[in-house]
Scaffold this motif. Structure first.
Motif: not given
Length: 207
Positions: A68-97
């Protein structure tokens, strides 16, 4: 990544064996495509983070005040979170392979880790391993993302990184702590049983 709003049925919620691997496993179906989304909305993401010990009830109350103070919308927060997740998946999957991760994924994960450290303090207690602790007051609405980024950073710097594996059937990642280090499936209850059923089917047809 598809936006299929359904959950994969699983027998073990801790398939990954590490917080950040459980996080990357919040997406993915029966195959290698990242086509089943478990974090369908921001409230669902908060519920998952609470259930997995990333945040507590006090942290949850903080989110509403910060948005409410900074005007961050839930869809934006979720997008940031899932983009981190997919980047982490890509990095760890590459390391595993045993291959290099993409530059895009590496830079995204690096950026989120650096941002999380800006919101953190170095926790030193006796002879215990030193760790970064995210301060809720500094992180605000990025608290969940920051804590998961720190979790990724910790796994990347630990010897157990060598035990990260990708399931032979799906995209899920896990720590292989078996004695022989030859675990193939994220879970015998899901991918393992499907693989056994498939082998049995082809064997039956062949005979």
């Amino acid at each position: 990544m598809a936006n299929v709003k359904e959950s994969r049925v699983q027998a073990d919620a801790d398939v990954g064996g590490h917080l950040v691997l459980n996080f990357v496993n919040t997406c993915g179906g029966a195959g290698k495509d990242r086509d089943v989304e478990r974090l369908a909305d921001w409230d669902g993401a908060i519920d998952w983070a609470t259930a997995n010990g990333v945040v507590d009830s006090t942290d949850r109350r903080l989110f509403g005040k910060v948005r409410s103070r900074k005007g961050r919308r839930p869809p934006d927060l979720l997008k940031d979170l899932t983009e981190l997740r997919e980047a982490a998946h890509s990095v760890f999957a590459a390391i595993a392979g045993g291959v290099l991760p993409s530059e895009e994924a590496r830079l995204r994960l690096e950026r989120d880790i650096v941002e999380a450290m800006h919101h953190s303090t170095l926790w030193i207690e006796g002879r215990a391993p030193v760790r970064w602790t995210v301060c809720p007051e500094k992180a605000g609405s990025t608290l969940i993302k920051d804590r998961l980024a720190i979790s990724a950073s910790e796994l990347l710097s630990q010897p157990m990184l060598a035990n990260v594996r990708e399931c032979g059937a799906c995209s899920w990642l896990f720590l292989d702590l078996s004695r022989s280090r030859s675990r193939r499936w994220c879970s015998m209850a899901t991918c393992g049983n499907r693989a056994k059923a498939k082998r049995h089917y082809h064997t039956t047809r062949a005979t």
